[in-house]
Motif scaffolding. Structure first.
Motif, PDB file in Angstrom:
ATOM      1  N   LEU A  49       0.839  -1.207   0.000  1.00 49.45           N
ATOM      2  CA  LEU A  49       0.000   0.000   0.000  1.00 49.45           C
ATOM      3  C   LEU A  49       0.869   1.250   0.000  1.00 49.45           C
ATOM      4  CD1 LEU A  49      -2.748   1.453   0.286  1.00 49.45           C
ATOM      5  CD2 LEU A  49      -2.507   1.155   2.755  1.00 49.45           C
ATOM      6  N   ALA A  50       1.860   1.281   0.875  1.00 49.42           N
ATOM      7  CA  ALA A  50       2.742   2.453   0.959  1.00 49.42           C
ATOM      8  C   ALA A  50       3.500   2.676  -0.349  1.00 49.42           C
ATOM      9  CB  ALA A  50       3.719   2.288   2.120  1.00 49.42           C
ATOM     10  N   LEU A  51       4.013   1.590  -0.931  1.00 48.06           N
ATOM     11  CA  LEU A  51       4.757   1.723  -2.180  1.00 48.06           C
ATOM     12  C   LEU A  51       3.865   2.087  -3.364  1.00 48.06           C
ATOM     13  CD1 LEU A  51       7.332  -1.202  -1.843  1.00 48.06           C
ATOM     14  CD2 LEU A  51       7.710   1.261  -1.523  1.00 48.06           C
ATOM     15  N   THR A  52       2.590   1.779  -3.266  1.00 49.62           N
ATOM     16  CA  THR A  52       1.644   2.187  -4.304  1.00 49.62           C
ATOM     17  C   THR A  52       1.372   3.685  -4.239  1.00 49.62           C
ATOM     18  OG1 THR A  52       0.595   0.015  -4.303  1.00 49.62           O
ATOM     19  CG2 THR A  52      -0.706   1.834  -5.192  1.00 49.62           C
ATOM     20  N   LEU A  53       1.244   4.204  -3.022  1.00 53.09           N
ATOM     21  CA  LEU A  53       0.897   5.612  -2.841  1.00 53.09           C
ATOM     22  C   LEU A  53       2.103   6.547  -2.929  1.00 53.09           C
ATOM     23  CD1 LEU A  53      -1.710   5.232   0.014  1.00 53.09           C
ATOM     24  CD2 LEU A  53      -2.127   5.536  -2.428  1.00 53.09           C
ATOM     25  N   LEU A  54       3.282   6.049  -2.601  1.00 53.42           N
ATOM     26  CA  LEU A  54       4.478   6.886  -2.568  1.00 53.42           C
ATOM     27  C   LEU A  54       4.758   7.614  -3.884  1.00 53.42           C
ATOM     28  CD1 LEU A  54       6.958   7.852  -0.950  1.00 53.42           C
ATOM     29  CD2 LEU A  54       8.136   5.797  -1.749  1.00 53.42           C
ATOM     30  N   PRO A  55       4.759   6.934  -5.025  1.00 58.01           N
ATOM     31  CA  PRO A  55       5.047   7.663  -6.278  1.00 58.01           C
ATOM     32  C   PRO A  55       4.032   8.770  -6.579  1.00 58.01           C
ATOM     33  CG  PRO A  55       5.154   5.298  -6.655  1.00 58.01           C
ATOM     34  CD  PRO A  55       4.603   5.500  -5.278  1.00 58.01           C
ATOM     35  N   ALA A  56       2.775   8.544  -6.250  1.00 54.56           N
ATOM     36  CA  ALA A  56       1.754   9.568  -6.518  1.00 54.56           C
ATOM     37  C   ALA A  56       1.964  10.800  -5.639  1.00 54.56           C
ATOM     38  CB  ALA A  56       0.363   8.986  -6.299  1.00 54.56           C
ATOM     39  N   VAL A  57       2.309  10.580  -4.375  1.00 53.04           N
ATOM     40  CA  VAL A  57       2.567  11.712  -3.469  1.00 53.04           C
ATOM     41  C   VAL A  57       3.801  12.477  -3.938  1.00 53.04           C
ATOM     42  CG1 VAL A  57       3.178  12.346  -1.100  1.00 53.04           C
ATOM     43  CG2 VAL A  57       1.404  10.635  -1.512  1.00 53.04           C
ATOM     44  N   VAL A  58       4.854  11.757  -4.301  1.00 59.61           N
ATOM     45  CA  VAL A  58       6.083  12.405  -4.776  1.00 59.61           C
ATOM     46  C   VAL A  58       5.797  13.176  -6.063  1.00 59.61           C
ATOM     47  CG1 VAL A  58       8.382  11.939  -5.737  1.00 59.61           C
ATOM     48  CG2 VAL A  58       7.653  10.811  -3.628  1.00 59.61           C
ATOM     49  N   TRP A  59       5.064  12.574  -6.979  1.00 56.32           N
ATOM     50  CA  TRP A  59       4.743  13.238  -8.249  1.00 56.32           C
ATOM     51  C   TRP A  59       4.000  14.550  -8.007  1.00 56.32           C
ATOM     52  CZ3 TRP A  59       0.169  14.602 -10.642  1.00 56.32           C
ATOM     53  CH2 TRP A  59       0.275  14.985 -11.978  1.00 56.32           C
ATOM     54  N   ALA A  60       2.976  14.506  -7.162  1.00 57.78           N
ATOM     55  CA  ALA A  60       2.186  15.718  -6.902  1.00 57.78           C
ATOM     56  C   ALA A  60       3.021  16.769  -6.174  1.00 57.78           C
ATOM     57  CB  ALA A  60       0.942  15.366  -6.092  1.00 57.78           C
ATOM     58  N   ALA A  61       3.810  16.345  -5.209  1.00 55.37           N
ATOM     59  CA  ALA A  61       4.621  17.304  -4.454  1.00 55.37           C
ATOM     60  C   ALA A  61       5.702  17.927  -5.325  1.00 55.37           C
ATOM     61  CB  ALA A  61       5.244  16.620  -3.241  1.00 55.37           C
ATOM     62  N   ALA A  62       6.241  17.167  -6.253  1.00 55.11           N
ATOM     63  CA  ALA A  62       7.257  17.699  -7.161  1.00 55.11           C
ATOM     64  C   ALA A  62       6.683  18.783  -8.061  1.00 55.11           C
ATOM     65  CB  ALA A  62       7.858  16.579  -8.006  1.00 55.11           C
ATOM     66  N   ARG A  63       5.381  18.780  -8.232  1.00 46.90           N
ATOM     67  CA  ARG A  63       4.698  19.808  -9.021  1.00 46.90           C
ATOM     68  C   ARG A  63       4.101  20.896  -8.136  1.00 46.90           C
ATOM     69  NH1 ARG A  63       5.827  15.652 -11.284  1.00 46.90           N
ATOM     70  NH2 ARG A  63       5.963  15.317 -13.512  1.00 46.90           N
ATOM     71  N   ARG A  64       4.629  20.975  -6.920  1.00 44.10           N
ATOM     72  CA  ARG A  64       4.269  22.010  -5.935  1.00 44.10           C
ATOM     73  C   ARG A  64       2.836  21.904  -5.431  1.00 44.10           C
ATOM     74  NH1 ARG A  64       8.595  26.414  -6.380  1.00 44.10           N
ATOM     75  NH2 ARG A  64       9.936  25.537  -7.956  1.00 44.10           N
ATOM     76  N   HIS A  65       2.368  20.672  -5.321  1.00 48.24           N
ATOM     77  CA  HIS A  65       1.057  20.414  -4.734  1.00 48.24           C
ATOM     78  C   HIS A  65       1.217  19.485  -3.530  1.00 48.24           C
ATOM     79  CE1 HIS A  65      -0.963  22.411  -8.017  1.00 48.24           C
ATOM     80  NE2 HIS A  65      -0.291  21.667  -8.878  1.00 48.24           N
ATOM     81  N   GLY A  66       2.217  19.788  -2.717  1.00 47.42           N
ATOM     82  CA  GLY A  66       2.531  18.941  -1.572  1.00 47.42           C
ATOM     83  C   GLY A  66       1.409  18.861  -0.550  1.00 47.42           C
ATOM     84  N   ALA A  67       0.797  19.988  -0.244  1.00 48.93           N
ATOM     85  CA  ALA A  67      -0.302  19.979   0.732  1.00 48.93           C
ATOM     86  C   ALA A  67      -1.483  19.178   0.207  1.00 48.93           C
ATOM     87  CB  ALA A  67      -0.733  21.410   1.047  1.00 48.93           C
ATOM     88  N   ALA A  68      -1.802  19.345  -1.063  1.00 53.38           N
ATOM     89  CA  ALA A  68      -2.900  18.584  -1.658  1.00 53.38           C
ATOM     90  C   ALA A  68      -2.578  17.100  -1.662  1.00 53.38           C
ATOM     91  CB  ALA A  68      -3.167  19.073  -3.083  1.00 53.38           C
ATOM     92  N   ALA A  69      -1.324  16.752  -1.922  1.00 58.27           N
ATOM     93  CA  ALA A  69      -0.918  15.348  -1.926  1.00 58.27           C
ATOM     94  C   ALA A  69      -1.085  14.734  -0.549  1.00 58.27           C
ATOM     95  CB  ALA A  69       0.528  15.223  -2.392  1.00 58.27           C
ATOM     96  N   ALA A  70      -0.605  15.428   0.477  1.00 58.33           N
ATOM     97  CA  ALA A  70      -0.690  14.903   1.842  1.00 58.33           C
ATOM     98  C   ALA A  70      -2.134  14.832   2.324  1.00 58.33           C
ATOM     99  CB  ALA A  70       0.147  15.761   2.785  1.00 58.33           C
ATOM    100  N   LEU A  71      -2.880  15.889   2.117  1.00 54.58           N
ATOM    101  CA  LEU A  71      -4.269  15.916   2.585  1.00 54.58           C
ATOM    102  C   LEU A  71      -5.153  14.938   1.821  1.00 54.58           C
ATOM    103  CD1 LEU A  71      -4.724  19.750   3.108  1.00 54.58           C
ATOM    104  CD2 LEU A  71      -4.575  17.988   4.878  1.00 54.58           C
ATOM    105  N   GLY A  72      -5.003  14.880   0.514  1.00 54.49           N
ATOM    106  CA  GLY A  72      -5.829  13.984  -0.288  1.00 54.49           C
ATOM    107  C   GLY A  72      -5.565  12.526   0.038  1.00 54.49           C
ATOM    108  N   THR A  73      -4.301  12.155   0.113  1.00 47.83           N
ATOM    109  CA  THR A  73      -3.949  10.776   0.422  1.00 47.83           C
ATOM    110  C   THR A  73      -4.450  10.383   1.810  1.00 47.83           C
ATOM    111  OG1 THR A  73      -2.000  10.952  -0.989  1.00 47.83           O
ATOM    112  CG2 THR A  73      -2.037   9.137   0.582  1.00 47.83           C
TER     113      THR A  73
END
Length: 126
Positions: free
Chosen positions: A51-75
């Motif tokens: 589960l963690a390895l499935t979600l990790l790339p999506a969080v990193v991808w979103a945060a790299a595009r400066r949507h870190g708060a949205a990535a953390a809150l949405g996940t």
């Protein structure tokens, strides 16, 4: 016109997190009884790691595009909702405590990942 990209990112990651929860953990409802009488489960370590390895790339991808708060809150929101729905048949009511722990823990973990990724992205692209 407002920028809806962070809201869309949060919504998509919430859907991904809830779907990933169902795929990795939602199907396993049985506790394991060992020969010595001890009980564990229902989840195995490999399921949680998956589960963690499935979600990790999506969080990193979103945060790299400066949507870190949205990535953390949405996940975190998606995981918390999935947990609350999955565990809601617990008659003791303690599923709310577990759901709260998942909310806090997932927000902390995704917040750290998103923060580190955002900082790294800013260092690379000032």
């Amino acid at each position: 016109m407002t920028n809806r990209l962070p809201q869309t990112t949060a919504l998509l990651l919430a859907l991904l997190a809830a779907t990933a929860w169902a795929g990795w953990l939602g199907w396993d409802q049985q506790r394991d009884v060992h020969p010595d009488g001890s009980v564990s489960g229902p989840y195995e370590a490999w399921q949680v790691i998956g589960l963690a390895l499935t979600l990790l790339p999506a969080v990193v991808w979103a945060a790299a595009r400066r949507h870190g708060a949205a990535a953390a809150l949405g996940t975190s929101a998606g995981l918390t909702l999935a947990v609350a729905l999955d565990w809601s048949d617990d008659g003791s009511g303690l599923f709310l405590v577990g759901a709260a722990m998942v909310a806090v823990g997932s927000l902390a973990a995704t917040g750290v990942v998103a923060g580190l990724t955002t900082a790294a992205a800013r260092a690379v692209r000032p």
